[in-house]
Structure formats: C-alpha cells, structure tokens
Scaffold this motif. Structure first.
Motif, PDB file in Angstrom:
ATOM      1  N   PHE A  62       0.857  -1.181   0.000  1.00  0.00           N
ATOM      2  CA  PHE A  62       0.000   0.000   0.000  1.00  0.00           C
ATOM      3  C   PHE A  62       0.891   1.227   0.000  1.00  0.00           C
ATOM      4  N   PHE A  63       0.662   2.149  -0.932  1.00  0.00           N
ATOM      5  CA  PHE A  63       1.530   3.322  -0.998  1.00  0.00           C
ATOM      6  C   PHE A  63       0.813   4.509  -1.616  1.00  0.00           C
ATOM      7  N   LYS A  64       1.426   5.680  -1.431  1.00  0.00           N
ATOM      8  CA  LYS A  64       0.968   6.904  -2.086  1.00  0.00           C
ATOM      9  C   LYS A  64       2.199   7.723  -2.436  1.00  0.00           C
ATOM     10  N   SER A  68       7.638  13.787  -4.044  1.00  0.00           N
ATOM     11  CA  SER A  68       8.633  13.093  -4.875  1.00  0.00           C
ATOM     12  C   SER A  68       9.182  11.811  -4.253  1.00  0.00           C
ATOM     13  N   LYS A  69       8.400  11.167  -3.425  1.00  0.00           N
ATOM     14  CA  LYS A  69       8.803   9.874  -2.875  1.00  0.00           C
ATOM     15  C   LYS A  69       7.562   8.997  -2.723  1.00  0.00           C
ATOM     16  N   LEU A  70       7.787   7.707  -2.629  1.00  0.00           N
ATOM     17  CA  LEU A  70       6.699   6.770  -2.367  1.00  0.00           C
ATOM     18  C   LEU A  70       6.644   6.536  -0.867  1.00  0.00           C
ATOM     19  N   VAL A  71       5.471   6.719  -0.297  1.00  0.00           N
ATOM     20  CA  VAL A  71       5.263   6.493   1.129  1.00  0.00           C
ATOM     21  C   VAL A  71       4.390   5.248   1.277  1.00  0.00           C
ATOM     22  N   TYR A 104       9.586 -13.118  21.333  1.00  0.00           N
ATOM     23  CA  TYR A 104       9.466 -12.372  20.071  1.00  0.00           C
ATOM     24  C   TYR A 104       9.887 -13.287  18.926  1.00  0.00           C
ATOM     25  N   PRO A 105       8.953 -14.065  18.371  1.00  0.00           N
ATOM     26  CA  PRO A 105       9.322 -15.091  17.383  1.00  0.00           C
ATOM     27  C   PRO A 105       9.606 -14.579  15.977  1.00  0.00           C
ATOM     28  N   GLU A 106       9.496 -13.266  15.740  1.00  0.00           N
ATOM     29  CA  GLU A 106       9.655 -12.741  14.386  1.00  0.00           C
ATOM     30  C   GLU A 106      10.547 -11.500  14.358  1.00  0.00           C
ATOM     31  N   VAL A 107      11.205 -11.335  13.232  1.00  0.00           N
ATOM     32  CA  VAL A 107      11.873 -10.085  12.877  1.00  0.00           C
ATOM     33  C   VAL A 107      11.007  -9.462  11.785  1.00  0.00           C
ATOM     34  N   VAL A 108      10.707  -8.164  11.908  1.00  0.00           N
ATOM     35  CA  VAL A 108       9.834  -7.509  10.933  1.00  0.00           C
ATOM     36  C   VAL A 108      10.577  -6.359  10.271  1.00  0.00           C
ATOM     37  N   LEU A 109      10.606  -6.386   8.933  1.00  0.00           N
ATOM     38  CA  LEU A 109      11.160  -5.290   8.134  1.00  0.00           C
ATOM     39  C   LEU A 109       9.974  -4.558   7.508  1.00  0.00           C
ATOM     40  N   LYS A 110       9.744  -3.329   7.945  1.00  0.00           N
ATOM     41  CA  LYS A 110       8.593  -2.561   7.473  1.00  0.00           C
ATOM     42  C   LYS A 110       9.063  -1.431   6.567  1.00  0.00           C
ATOM     43  N   LEU A 111       8.644  -1.455   5.299  1.00  0.00           N
ATOM     44  CA  LEU A 111       9.013  -0.431   4.330  1.00  0.00           C
ATOM     45  C   LEU A 111       8.198   0.826   4.599  1.00  0.00           C
ATOM     46  N   LYS A 112       8.894   1.955   4.811  1.00  0.00           N
ATOM     47  CA  LYS A 112       8.224   3.223   5.123  1.00  0.00           C
ATOM     48  C   LYS A 112       8.173   4.157   3.913  1.00  0.00           C
ATOM     49  N   GLU A 113       9.313   4.315   3.217  1.00  0.00           N
ATOM     50  CA  GLU A 113       9.319   5.184   2.041  1.00  0.00           C
ATOM     51  C   GLU A 113      10.490   4.848   1.130  1.00  0.00           C
ATOM     52  N   VAL A 114      10.361   5.288  -0.126  1.00  0.00           N
ATOM     53  CA  VAL A 114      11.380   5.053  -1.138  1.00  0.00           C
ATOM     54  C   VAL A 114      11.584   6.329  -1.943  1.00  0.00           C
ATOM     55  N   ALA A 126      15.785   3.545   0.595  1.00  0.00           N
ATOM     56  CA  ALA A 126      14.574   3.066   1.274  1.00  0.00           C
ATOM     57  C   ALA A 126      14.682   3.325   2.770  1.00  0.00           C
ATOM     58  N   LYS A 127      13.619   3.880   3.339  1.00  0.00           N
ATOM     59  CA  LYS A 127      13.544   4.017   4.794  1.00  0.00           C
ATOM     60  C   LYS A 127      12.799   2.790   5.302  1.00  0.00           C
ATOM     61  N   ILE A 128      13.444   2.051   6.219  1.00  0.00           N
ATOM     62  CA  ILE A 128      12.899   0.793   6.710  1.00  0.00           C
ATOM     63  C   ILE A 128      12.914   0.799   8.231  1.00  0.00           C
ATOM     64  N   ASP A 129      11.791   0.407   8.829  1.00  0.00           N
ATOM     65  CA  ASP A 129      11.743   0.158  10.272  1.00  0.00           C
ATOM     66  C   ASP A 129      12.028  -1.325  10.479  1.00  0.00           C
ATOM     67  N   ILE A 130      12.964  -1.621  11.381  1.00  0.00           N
ATOM     68  CA  ILE A 130      13.279  -3.014  11.690  1.00  0.00           C
ATOM     69  C   ILE A 130      12.914  -3.274  13.142  1.00  0.00           C
ATOM     70  N   LYS A 131      12.114  -4.318  13.335  1.00  0.00           N
ATOM     71  CA  LYS A 131      11.681  -4.703  14.683  1.00  0.00           C
ATOM     72  C   LYS A 131      12.321  -6.033  15.039  1.00  0.00           C
TER      73      LYS A 131
END
Length: 195
Positions: A62-64, A68-71, A104-114, A126-131
């Motif tokens: 899902f993005f918008k 000048s960037k994709l969020v 915490y059984p998972e590592v999550v890479l969440k794409l924020k913007e490009v 790419a801005k990425i949140d890593i949990k």
C-alpha cells in the motif's frame, strides 16, 4: 527499463501534480531470493540464512506519492526466527536465544518510504523500520534494482544488536564473544502479481 522501475518512476512523476495518488498492489518474493544475517565472533564468522519459501506470499503493498517519494503503509516482510539456519543446531539455538525468540518469534522489516537516487542509476534509498525482540529502529538503506520481468532488489544493512537491547552471547567461559555488529544481506527477487 525494468517494469517495476518504470512503475515507480511513473508514480514519482505523478507526485508533481497536485493531490495525492494512492494505490495498492501485491508482490511475490520468489525462491531465487536470499536473506542472510552475517555474524562474526572473535574467532569465527557464520551466516544465518532465511528460508524464503517460508515467507507469507503474496505480500500486500500500500503506498501513495508524496513530495517526490513513495510512502508506504503496512508493507512488511515478516521473518520467523525459526526459519533462519545458521549451519548447526547449537548455533541456531544460540541465535534464537539471542533474538529472545520464545517471546518475540519474528523479525519484521517494514518499508516506510522510497526515493530514487538521482546520482546513481538503478539505485533507490529506502527508509525501513526493523523490529527485533520488540524494539523498533529506523534505517535508510541504499538498494540496487536489477533484472528484467522479475526485479532483483539488492542491499546490505549493518546493525548494532545493542540498539535492540540485545546482549552478544559469550561461549567457552567468555573466550568466544559475538561481535555487536551484524550485517543483513538482501537479495530479493520480486514479481508484481498480475504482471
């Protein structure tokens, strides 16, 4: 030019028009992909390879377009800790313990913007949140786009595990110590659904 790159470029061009453009698509991470966490100790090094066939495909995107960037919203790569193989049962067990996998059984890479890198052809930032272990940190990662119909996304991210409140394990009465710095090596071959 590659299909996905053109897709991103068209969306970025739309950002110069007034108003936001929002859309949704889905991608599949193909079996040719790899994701490896590289770990060093004071005496050795080892790779923990993720079994990409255990990803929950397809992945909704899902993005918008905004300034000048994709969020992106809710676009995540969820990695089950148990799907990493470090080469032996003992090292796997230490790796799972390091990540506090029972809680915490998972590592999550969440794409924020490009953003497109205007100075390097086929590169994006790419801005990425890593949990990891319940702690989230944000990183800006340079990624290279390669390939034809199926897009290959390549990048390397260096992390300090102490940023996630993780303590490097020690073995053999403290003689073997894991380095706080780890490297995540991404080689993701993706395909847009319906393309």
């Amino acid at each position: 030019m590659k299909k996905l790159v053109i897709f991103f470029l068209v969306l970025l061009m739309l950002s110069f028009y007034k108003g936001d453009f929002a859309t949704e698509t889905a991608i599949v991470v193909t079996p040719e992909s790899s994701l490896v966490i590289k770990v060093k100790t004071n005496v050795n090094k080892f790779d923990c390879k993720f079994n990409v066939q255990n990803l929950n495909n397809p992945i909704p995107v899902f993005f918008k377009v905004e300034n000048s960037k994709l969020v992106f919203e809710e676009t995540s790569l969820v990695l089950k800790n148990s799907c990493f193989d470090c080469g032996s049962k003992g090292i796997n067990k230490d790796f799972y313990n390091l990540l506090n996998s029972d809680v915490y059984p998972e590592v999550v890479l969440k794409l924020k913007e490009v953003k497109i890198d205007n100075y390097h052809k086929n590169w994006i930032s790419a801005k990425i949140d890593i949990k990891i272990a319940g702690v989230v940190n944000s990183y800006n990662v340079p990624l290279k786009l390669e390939g034809e119909e199926r897009m290959m996304i390549k990048g390397v991210l260096n992390l300090n595990i102490s940023d996630f409140n993780l303590e490097p394990p020690k073995k053999a009465l403290g003689l073997i110590v894991v380095d706080e710095m780890i490297k995540i090596d991404l080689n993701l071959k993706v395909k847009e659904i319906g393309s």
